[in-house]
Design a protein around this motif. Structure first.
Motif, PDB file in Angstrom:
ATOM      1  N   ALA A 173       0.838  -1.200   0.000  1.00  0.00           N
ATOM      2  CA  ALA A 173       0.000   0.000   0.000  1.00  0.00           C
ATOM      3  C   ALA A 173       0.871   1.247   0.000  1.00  0.00           C
ATOM      4  CB  ALA A 173      -0.921   0.009   1.218  1.00  0.00           C
ATOM      5  N   TRP A 174       0.357   2.301  -0.634  1.00  0.00           N
ATOM      6  CA  TRP A 174       1.003   3.615  -0.693  1.00  0.00           C
ATOM      7  C   TRP A 174      -0.022   4.668  -0.316  1.00  0.00           C
ATOM      8  CZ3 TRP A 174       1.452  -0.438  -3.872  1.00  0.00           C
ATOM      9  CH2 TRP A 174       2.732  -0.904  -4.200  1.00  0.00           C
ATOM     10  N   ARG A 175       0.387   5.697   0.426  1.00  0.00           N
ATOM     11  CA  ARG A 175      -0.567   6.753   0.781  1.00  0.00           C
ATOM     12  C   ARG A 175       0.186   7.994   1.236  1.00  0.00           C
ATOM     13  NH1 ARG A 175      -0.125   3.447   5.163  1.00  0.00           N
ATOM     14  NH2 ARG A 175      -0.264   4.351   7.247  1.00  0.00           N
ATOM     15  N   GLY A 199      -7.921   2.167  -4.934  1.00  0.00           N
ATOM     16  CA  GLY A 199      -7.359   3.406  -4.423  1.00  0.00           C
ATOM     17  C   GLY A 199      -8.217   4.594  -4.779  1.00  0.00           C
ATOM     18  N   TYR A 201      -8.892   9.083  -3.576  1.00  0.00           N
ATOM     19  CA  TYR A 201      -8.510  10.272  -2.826  1.00  0.00           C
ATOM     20  C   TYR A 201      -9.742  10.867  -2.163  1.00  0.00           C
ATOM     21  CZ  TYR A 201      -9.902  11.844  -7.478  1.00  0.00           C
ATOM     22  OH  TYR A 201     -10.556  12.003  -8.657  1.00  0.00           O
ATOM     23  N   LEU A 210      -6.065  13.464   1.003  1.00  0.00           N
ATOM     24  CA  LEU A 210      -5.526  12.123   1.251  1.00  0.00           C
ATOM     25  C   LEU A 210      -5.617  11.334  -0.048  1.00  0.00           C
ATOM     26  CD1 LEU A 210      -4.850   9.462   2.902  1.00  0.00           C
ATOM     27  CD2 LEU A 210      -7.321   9.270   3.220  1.00  0.00           C
ATOM     28  N   TRP A 211      -4.521  10.749  -0.478  1.00  0.00           N
ATOM     29  CA  TRP A 211      -4.603   9.778  -1.568  1.00  0.00           C
ATOM     30  C   TRP A 211      -4.045   8.446  -1.088  1.00  0.00           C
ATOM     31  CZ3 TRP A 211      -0.310   7.230  -3.202  1.00  0.00           C
ATOM     32  CH2 TRP A 211       0.943   7.855  -3.066  1.00  0.00           C
ATOM     33  N   LEU A 212      -4.557   7.380  -1.664  1.00  0.00           N
ATOM     34  CA  LEU A 212      -4.117   6.044  -1.269  1.00  0.00           C
ATOM     35  C   LEU A 212      -4.237   5.103  -2.448  1.00  0.00           C
ATOM     36  CD1 LEU A 212      -6.936   4.164  -0.730  1.00  0.00           C
ATOM     37  CD2 LEU A 212      -7.122   5.866   1.079  1.00  0.00           C
ATOM     38  N   ALA A 229       3.811   3.892  -7.111  1.00  0.00           N
ATOM     39  CA  ALA A 229       2.405   4.280  -7.013  1.00  0.00           C
ATOM     40  C   ALA A 229       1.864   4.714  -8.373  1.00  0.00           C
ATOM     41  CB  ALA A 229       2.236   5.393  -5.983  1.00  0.00           C
ATOM     42  N   ILE A 257       5.724   9.887   1.024  1.00  0.00           N
ATOM     43  CA  ILE A 257       4.841   8.766   0.690  1.00  0.00           C
ATOM     44  C   ILE A 257       5.114   7.604   1.636  1.00  0.00           C
ATOM     45  CG2 ILE A 257       4.197   7.082  -1.073  1.00  0.00           C
ATOM     46  CD1 ILE A 257       5.003   9.146  -3.191  1.00  0.00           C
ATOM     47  N   GLN A 259       4.936   3.820   2.252  1.00  0.00           N
ATOM     48  CA  GLN A 259       4.854   2.567   1.495  1.00  0.00           C
ATOM     49  C   GLN A 259       4.962   1.418   2.472  1.00  0.00           C
ATOM     50  OE1 GLN A 259       7.110   1.771  -2.325  1.00  0.00           O
ATOM     51  NE2 GLN A 259       8.223   0.385  -0.974  1.00  0.00           N
ATOM     52  N   THR A 291     -10.705  -1.392   6.013  1.00  0.00           N
ATOM     53  CA  THR A 291     -10.624  -0.139   6.791  1.00  0.00           C
ATOM     54  C   THR A 291     -11.391  -0.221   8.104  1.00  0.00           C
ATOM     55  OG1 THR A 291     -12.532   0.888   5.654  1.00  0.00           O
ATOM     56  CG2 THR A 291     -10.358   1.258   4.693  1.00  0.00           C
TER      57      THR A 291
END
Length: 362
Positions: A173-175, A199, A201, A210-212, A229, A257, A259, A291
């Motif tokens: 995951a990246w955010r 994913g 935002y 927030l982006w993921l 990403a 970021i 990760q 989540t």
């Protein structure tokens, strides 16, 4: 008065400290960090957690640092995915800032009840109580020790030594949270994409973005965080409708970021001894694709406090807590697995709505 030591001043640990205090226990929360520090930026709280905060009297400060949001999904072409049989309540949650939530909970518990720079190294349990031992040579003696020390729990390592955290193989995951600047964000967007990606935002309560992005079955990342990403963002944008995600990623410096190789705690046959018990991620750290970890952990705190109030002794209370929680998390695992195994965006959305409906109403 019954005395409890809670190990870990994260969201679940502080909620546990507050719940036990409301139940009449003398509580100290110990934390290995020098102050309130939290990894990550935001998290979603579902109504099962918000109900607990209502009962504990912290609803107002929690809602003040949150933004109402909804977990509706789109397919890669931008089409909203309907979930027949499930209503708005099954998609609604509160997006909150992690650090501000911890600060609010620490204020509610009382800063004088939190001991920082206290890294647990082990504990000794006998008929007279339990003694927590810390790296600086100090100890805390209590009637009850609660392990709320997360994925790599020192309490769990002694209570159940064969349950070390494991990789959720191939799940990365990246955010990040950034100021979006001139990037146009007209609405919150969450996409179930190709190649088992997902994913999107969302705007936070203070106007940040927030982006993921995450992927099941991924090869190990070997490039920069931003490049990895961006490589996956294309799976969420058929036809160019979702360009804001790539723009947000491109605007985020690599060092900002997060990760992660997703880690989980394997199923456990027990969560407690006669005087030691686990709550939150220490007991059941799971994949974040549903989540729900924080919300379920907050519920753990409420159930533990209720069991302690209802039982004649601590050992009986902890048996009752296990009897409530372990079967529930077996069902959590089953439903979470159904979401992960979904073969289409439509099936993913349906299984997700079914999970959130069950979690918040059962």
């Amino acid at each position: 008065m019954t005395r409890a030591v809670v190990v870990g001043a994260g969201i679940v640990g502080l909620t546990t400290g507050l719940a036990l205090r409301r139940a009449g226990l003398d509580v100290v929360v110990t934390e290995q960090a020098p102050d309130i520090r939290v990894a990550g930026a935001t998290l979603g709280l579902w109504r099962n957690a918000l109900d607990v905060f209502d009962v504990l009297g912290v609803s107002e400060p929690v809602r003040a640092i949150g933004k109402a949001a909804e977990m509706w999904f789109h397919d890669p072409g931008g089409r909203p995915i309907p979930t027949p049989g499930f209503g708005p309540g099954d998609h609604s949650y509160l997006l909150v800032h992690r650090v501000k939530l911890n600060e609010a909970l620490a204020d509610a518990v009382g800063r004088d009840a939190i001991r920082f720079d206290a890294r647990l190294t082990g504990y000794d349990e006998d008929d007279d109580g339990v003694t927590a031992r810390y790296a600086d040579g100090s100890t805390e003696h209590a009637d009850l020790l609660v392990g709320a020390d997360g994925l790599y729990s020192a309490v769990r390592a002694q209570l159940a030594p064969e349950t070390a955290a494991q990789e959720h193989a191939g799940h990365y995951a990246w955010r990040a949270v950034i100021d979006p600047g001139d990037i146009l964000i007209e609405r919150d967007v969450l996409v179930i994409g190709h190649e088992r990606t997902r994913g999107g935002y969302a705007r936070t309560y203070d106007g940040q973005a927030l982006w993921l992005l995450a992927q099941f079955g991924s090869a190990p990342p070997n490039g920069s965080r931003q490049a990895e990403a961006l490589q996956r963002a294309v799976h969420l944008d058929d036809g160019g409708w979702n360009s804001a995600l790539a723009e947000l990623i491109a605007a985020t410096p690599d060092e900002r970021i997060l990760q992660n190789q997703i880690m989980v705690v394997p199923p456990m046959p027990r969560w407690a001894s006669d005087r030691v018990v686990l709550v939150g991620d220490a007991a059941h750290a799971m994949s974040p694709h549903v989540t729900a970890g924080a919300s379920l952990g907050v519920q753990d705190a409420a159930v533990l406090a209720r069991c302690l109030q209802a039982s004649p002794d601590i050992a009986s209370a902890l048996r009752g807590y296990e009897a409530d929680r372990i079967p529930r998390y077996e069902e959590v695992a089953r439903r979470s697995g159904a979401v992960e195994a979904a073969g289409t965006p439509e099936e993913f959305a349906e299984q997700y709505a079914a999970f959130s409906h069950w979690m918040t109403t059962s």
